[in-house]
Write a protein that holds these residues in place. Structure first.
Motif, short mmCIF file in Angstrom:
data_model
loop_
_atom_site.label_atom_id
_atom_site.label_comp_id
_atom_site.label_asym_id
_atom_site.label_seq_id
_atom_site.Cartn_x
_atom_site.Cartn_y
_atom_site.Cartn_z
N MET A 68 34.99 40.85 -20.93
CA MET A 68 34.60 40.18 -19.68
C MET A 68 33.10 39.92 -19.68
SD MET A 68 35.84 39.04 -16.77
CE MET A 68 35.50 38.74 -15.03
N ALA A 71 32.42 37.03 -21.96
CA ALA A 71 32.88 35.77 -21.38
C ALA A 71 31.89 35.27 -20.33
CB ALA A 71 34.27 35.94 -20.77
N LEU A 72 31.28 36.20 -19.58
CA LEU A 72 30.34 35.82 -18.53
C LEU A 72 28.92 35.65 -19.07
CD1 LEU A 72 31.73 38.10 -15.71
CD2 LEU A 72 31.67 35.60 -15.68
N GLN A 73 28.77 35.79 -20.39
CA GLN A 73 27.46 35.65 -21.05
C GLN A 73 26.41 36.59 -20.44
OE1 GLN A 73 27.85 31.09 -20.77
NE2 GLN A 73 26.65 31.42 -22.63
N ALA A 74 26.81 37.85 -20.34
CA ALA A 74 25.88 38.87 -19.85
C ALA A 74 24.83 39.16 -20.91
CB ALA A 74 26.64 40.15 -19.51
N ASP A 75 23.80 39.91 -20.53
CA ASP A 75 22.71 40.27 -21.45
C ASP A 75 23.26 40.92 -22.72
OD1 ASP A 75 19.55 40.95 -21.48
OD2 ASP A 75 20.68 42.60 -22.36
N ARG A 76 22.93 40.33 -23.88
CA ARG A 76 23.47 40.78 -25.17
C ARG A 76 23.08 42.21 -25.50
NH1 ARG A 76 26.75 38.45 -29.44
NH2 ARG A 76 27.81 37.01 -28.06
N PHE A 84 28.40 47.78 -20.76
CA PHE A 84 29.42 47.11 -19.95
C PHE A 84 30.80 47.75 -20.14
CE2 PHE A 84 26.26 43.79 -19.45
CZ PHE A 84 26.47 43.44 -18.13
N ALA A 122 38.07 44.72 -16.27
CA ALA A 122 37.19 43.54 -16.27
C ALA A 122 36.29 43.56 -15.02
CB ALA A 122 38.03 42.26 -16.31
N MET A 123 36.86 43.98 -13.90
CA MET A 123 36.08 44.03 -12.66
C MET A 123 34.90 45.01 -12.80
SD MET A 123 35.86 42.67 -9.65
CE MET A 123 34.98 42.94 -8.12
N ALA A 125 32.99 45.40 -15.22
CA ALA A 125 31.86 44.72 -15.86
C ALA A 125 31.07 43.92 -14.81
CB ALA A 125 32.35 43.80 -16.98
N VAL A 126 31.80 43.29 -13.88
CA VAL A 126 31.15 42.54 -12.80
C VAL A 126 30.38 43.51 -11.89
CG1 VAL A 126 31.56 41.09 -10.77
CG2 VAL A 126 32.89 40.73 -12.86
N VAL A 127 31.03 44.61 -11.55
CA VAL A 127 30.41 45.57 -10.63
C VAL A 127 29.20 46.25 -11.29
CG1 VAL A 127 30.80 47.64 -9.23
CG2 VAL A 127 32.59 45.91 -9.42
N GLN A 129 27.12 44.86 -13.36
CA GLN A 129 26.00 43.92 -13.24
C GLN A 129 25.48 43.89 -11.81
OE1 GLN A 129 24.74 41.94 -15.92
NE2 GLN A 129 23.09 41.59 -14.45
#
Lengths: 355, 355, 355
Positions: A68, A71-76, A84, A122-123, A125-127, A129
């Motif tokens: 996830m 897919a969201l192109q978070a900081d590598r 994550f 997956a959620m 990973a959003v939380v 961030q």
């Protein structure tokens, strides 16, 4: 960690094919603050030692959360450090553990439940961030809060959807549910300490707990030592205050305390005698407040998860920049207690002259 | 929205006599993110179509909150955009709906209750400013959080003051309260979708729901479409996971999901295929978590209100600046999905070259 | 406060031996916003007047919290103003009050309970620093939130440890627990107002309450007046809305309202007719929401403490910089209402020309 050691630990970090495996193993290690794929591998084996179901569930969670983030192109950099992934691993483990008739080994989730688990992971990973953005001005870490928040929210609903087979919580979640009259014996202590470490990953298996300690020790002996001290002090304090033997032996008083001990004992604060005492203070508070939060949550049937660790550690780190007795390590610079100490010692003695 | 359209929409915004009416109508529209007095007027008519009591209660709420903002000399631009009013409209509607013996049409509040309602509405203006200050560093909107917070706090007390006549909650507030054995039929779907939109304003009337969609569509077709998609996907997900037919038909799974869909589907994120998938992810999460929060709140007899929408949307927007796959629109710049897209397309392609 | 007065008030502030006593007395005074050792001394005597146990418990709490702040090398200025001590005093009082068979006079805590109390008080110093860091960007004070948070967390656990003798909550904590049919009589009012002030320190003694008012008045007559107005308006509003006589006479509706009145009435906002009305609005809201939070917490048997005051005052101050009708006083500059007014009047009239 020496430069030579660093390079061997990081050998697969940028590998085109094995990189993803490396990031996911680090994700498993990050649950206990170890940014090291070998730590993650040993911990994963400790899970498989207890139950192959939990081993696979843990892999599914860390993979879904890491994907996830990609897919969201978070900081590598954060993705490659496994940051994550670790909340994803915990949330799938928690959801399976608390919906299984047999908490100890878990049961194989149904098809709809797998969908649900992967969305929950997956959620996280959003939380992660989101909470990181929220906490960035205060220079403290999100810790396992994304897991606790997502875990609670998803646990409530799962118990009520007809298509997901879920029994009632099979595991006691509060000290009140244990017999108060049982005497403390030798296994109370050695099993209690091992189980406390195991409970961090929902493993009711004290041998797995000691294997996890081994996984921590390959990356940081101080962290491994602090985890043991945290779990042991928690067992002692719980016993002194008359906590039930069963809850101590199951490691319930200790798993939050062990995490608090790792976080405050050298990881986010440079290890000194003062910060060691501060960490012990946090361990004692975590032990009591696990009971408190357990009693608070029991009427709605919700487990504590690692909420006590998150709450106590946040409260004890948020104000760190106002206490000159402590030497804070910002999350972005925290590596291992050994490394934090080395960097602090080689830095100009700016701290000392502040007063 | 073209310039010509804009000017006709804004014809009364600065009118000395009709300005206040314009701001209040925009307040009604802002509940569903439409800064347009015509949208507000159509939605108000949809409420009167269901019950004249709710129509008047809605007007009282938006007027009281807007007057409080004027008395406190709040930012004129925000007042004129209706941003101080929409939480006031919602809180009076909620308080009347959940204290009426007949949820569907409401009952006329007593004298003391009217005082209580107006204070609650005025309080939302204070809370809107507070939460906006709190969230300003993170560039996200307060959404309907002032309503949810004030609504919960005022709902608890109202049930216990002897001078205020209030029955027990007449409306089911949790999926558990519906019969699990009823089969899904055609009206489950078309009534469920309409009711979901109606429930945003506490209207148990599916035709009012579709009238509200019309009110949204006069300002933004994308927002109207996203609201329908949100409500429909929520009904589908709830059915796939075995949610009770009654709760789906009443629109309970869908009203938070519809709001999440509008917020994430073009309003606070530029609409792209990636952000569309991200919005759908949010819709699925909102559907599940409505059930979760309902079950959590049921022991204390409290309705979910739009807390799920607020929570999920905050969690999915707080971290937006860390995900390069998304194109955030700061609250101060968010107008309509169409307008956001147009501005993004005409901007230099700075986003693309970031990686 | 004149310079001459200031110097006599501050005569022991930097004294090598008596300084610590001075800081702790200020800590007692800071519960009601009075940075004055004489206020603290009078309030302490008011506690001893009711019960020597509560007097000693209060001293233990303020000393433990202040020592913790010194050990952690917290900001000297804040320590000397008593800001690290007041939450410690409140948390030990609350823990003893709610675990005593006789709420009115308290009972002497056991040995393990003393350890527990001192850790709780020390923890409030940590939490004060944390919440202050969290709120610093918003220029609002932590108020008694460190006490409320620590108090709740420690109260839950204390009821369940076998080594700590603790009865069930002996004091009603919600309006529902009082007889609704009792008529209002003269003592309802004068005892109700005195008890409301006493309840701030958990003293069920209306004479102690008026002594506390005296302690406030030696430092600020406006604050003393606002405390009385807050308690009186709360009693009136509760009666108008049909609140039970017993809860009004016990001062339960009024203690949060009195604190809100002091905070908003001149202390954190320059006193003007507009801010006076704003403070009254806050008093009315606090009265209702005490009932609301009491009803919310009752199922888990937890008292409201001063959570309503903290919540309402935060909500009404967070947005203060957005309301031009108000003149905010940042926490670091707030001294007394009289002094805040004097400084504002002598400042260039920058505020007036903003619109």
């Amino acid at each position: 960690m020496s430069q030579a050691n660093l390079s061997s630990v990081d050998m697969f970090r940028d590998h085109p094919a094995l990189g993803f495996v490396d990031w996911c193993l680090r994700g498993v290690g990050q649950v206990v603050f170890q940014n090291n794929p070998l730590s993650g591998l040993i911990i994963l084996l400790a899970l498989f030692f207890n139950s192959w179901i939990y081993g696979l569930v843990c892999i599914a969670g860390v993979v879904a959360a890491t994907l996830m983030a990609l897919a969201l192109q978070a900081d590598r950099g954060l993705v490659r450090d496994g940051l994550f992934g670790f909340n994803g691993a915990l949330v799938t483990l928690a959801l399976v553990a608390f919906t299984s008739a047999n908490f100890r080994v878990g049961h194989v989730p149904s098809g709809w439940m797998v969908v649900y688990l992967l969305f929950a992971a997956a959620m996280t990973a959003v939380v992660f961030q989101s909470l990181s953005a929220l906490l960035a001005p205060y220079r403290i870490s999100a810790l396992t809060a994304p897991f606790v928040l997502t875990g609670w929210l998803f646990l409530f609903a799962v118990l009520k959807f007809a298509s997901i087979e879920a029994g009632p919580l099979a595991k006691p979640v509060s000290p009140e549910q244990y017999d108060a009259a049982v005497a403390y014996v030798l296994p109370t202590w050695y099993m209690g300490i091992g189980n406390a470490i195991g409970q961090i990953f929902f493993q009711d298996n004290w041998i797995s707990g000691y294997l996890i300690i081994l996984g921590i020790a390959v990356n940081s002996r101080i962290s491994a030592g602090m985890a043991l001290i945290g779990a042991a002090v928690a067992a002692l304090v719980a016993a002194l205050f008359g906590g039930p033997e069963g809850a101590i032996r199951d490691g319930l008083f200790g798993y939050n305390a062990a995490l608090t001990a790792i976080a405050l004992g050298g990881f986010f604060l440079v290890l000194t005698w003062r910060s060691f005492l501060y960490a012990l203070f946090g361990v004692v508070i975590s032990t009591w407040l696990w009971a408190s939060i357990a009693i608070f949550l029991k009427p709605i049937g919700m487990p504590v998860l690692t909420s006590t660790f998150v709450l106590v550690t946040w409260l004890m780190l948020l104000g760190q920049y106002g206490f000159r007795a402590l030497v804070p390590v910002p999350p972005a610079e925290a590596t291992t207690p050994e490394d934090n100490m080395r960097r602090h010692r080689s830095a100009p003695a700016a701290q000392v002259s502040r007063d």
